[in-house]
Design a protein around this motif. Structure first.
Motif, short mmCIF file in Angstrom:
data_model
loop_
_atom_site.label_atom_id
_atom_site.label_comp_id
_atom_site.label_asym_id
_atom_site.label_seq_id
_atom_site.Cartn_x
_atom_site.Cartn_y
_atom_site.Cartn_z
N VAL A 64 -27.76 26.58 24.23
CA VAL A 64 -28.23 25.90 22.99
C VAL A 64 -26.70 25.77 22.11
N HIS A 65 -26.58 24.57 21.71
CA HIS A 65 -25.27 24.17 20.84
C HIS A 65 -26.09 23.90 19.33
N GLU A 80 -21.99 27.75 20.15
CA GLU A 80 -22.79 27.96 21.36
C GLU A 80 -23.59 29.22 21.67
N ILE A 81 -24.96 29.05 21.94
CA ILE A 81 -25.72 30.26 22.32
C ILE A 81 -26.32 30.18 23.60
N VAL A 82 -26.09 31.36 24.31
CA VAL A 82 -26.49 31.23 25.99
C VAL A 82 -27.42 32.53 25.72
N ILE A 83 -28.64 32.12 26.34
CA ILE A 83 -30.09 32.98 26.43
C ILE A 83 -30.19 32.96 27.90
N GLN A 97 -22.55 22.97 29.41
CA GLN A 97 -23.53 21.87 29.00
C GLN A 97 -24.82 22.43 28.34
N PRO A 98 -25.08 21.92 27.04
CA PRO A 98 -26.47 22.31 26.36
C PRO A 98 -27.82 21.97 27.11
N LYS A 99 -28.84 22.82 26.87
CA LYS A 99 -30.07 22.37 27.52
C LYS A 99 -30.84 21.77 26.10
N LYS A 131 -31.99 17.27 20.48
CA LYS A 131 -31.67 16.66 21.65
C LYS A 131 -31.85 17.46 22.93
N GLY A 132 -32.46 17.03 23.84
CA GLY A 132 -32.70 17.93 24.92
C GLY A 132 -34.09 18.46 25.28
#
Length: 149
Positions: A64-65, A80-83, A97-99, A131-132
């Motif tokens: 997620v951005h 940027e957060i990465v889950i 690349q963000p989801k 967006k996404g």
């Protein structure tokens, strides 16, 4: 304490939430366009992994951005957060690349993450743009324990 002297690292989440609630929009705008902006954003975003609810994320895997606008000269800060695997981590720099990309003004962001504005209301007013992945958009706010003020 005047908001322009804010040192977010010295306040817990509830204290910050109460300060944001008591501060007029113009003063918050001054803070978020001034020299303390980076310290505030870095601290607030940096706390997100600590309030992440991995039990609600399950097997989710997502990048997620956050695009936080209204910076000096019209600048935008991107975080940027990465889950993954029931955990949430910040990336040192947005590389993947963000989801999901969430775009919001700095004052609205500060109000939202301190429990002083609801993400759905902000989205309906066009102040929070997404967006996404729509399913992730709906679930994202539930993945964090936001202070109650």
């Amino acid at each position: 304490m005047p908001i322009e002297d804010l040192d977010p690292a010295k306040l817990d989440a509830r204290e910050l939430a109460l300060l944001v609630k008591a501060t007029p929009a113009g003063e918050l705008r001054g803070l978020m366009t001034g020299s303390r902006r980076s310290a505030v954003l870095d601290t607030v975003v940096g706390r997100m992994p600590g309030v992440f609810r991995g039990d609600r994320a399950g097997a989710m895997s997502a990048v997620v951005h956050w695009r936080i606008g209204d910076g000096p000269g019209g600048g935008v800060d991107v975080y940027e957060i990465v889950i993954e695997g029931g955990t949430c981590a910040l990336s040192a720099a947005p590389r993947r690349q963000p989801k999901l990309t969430l775009t919001i003004g700095a004052v609205d962001f500060l109000r939202m993450v301190t429990g002083n504005a609801h993400p759905i209301a902000l989205a309906m007013k066009g102040k929070l743009k997404t967006k996404g992945d729509l399913a992730l958009t709906a679930k994202f706010p539930q993945l964090f324990d936001i202070p109650r003020v």
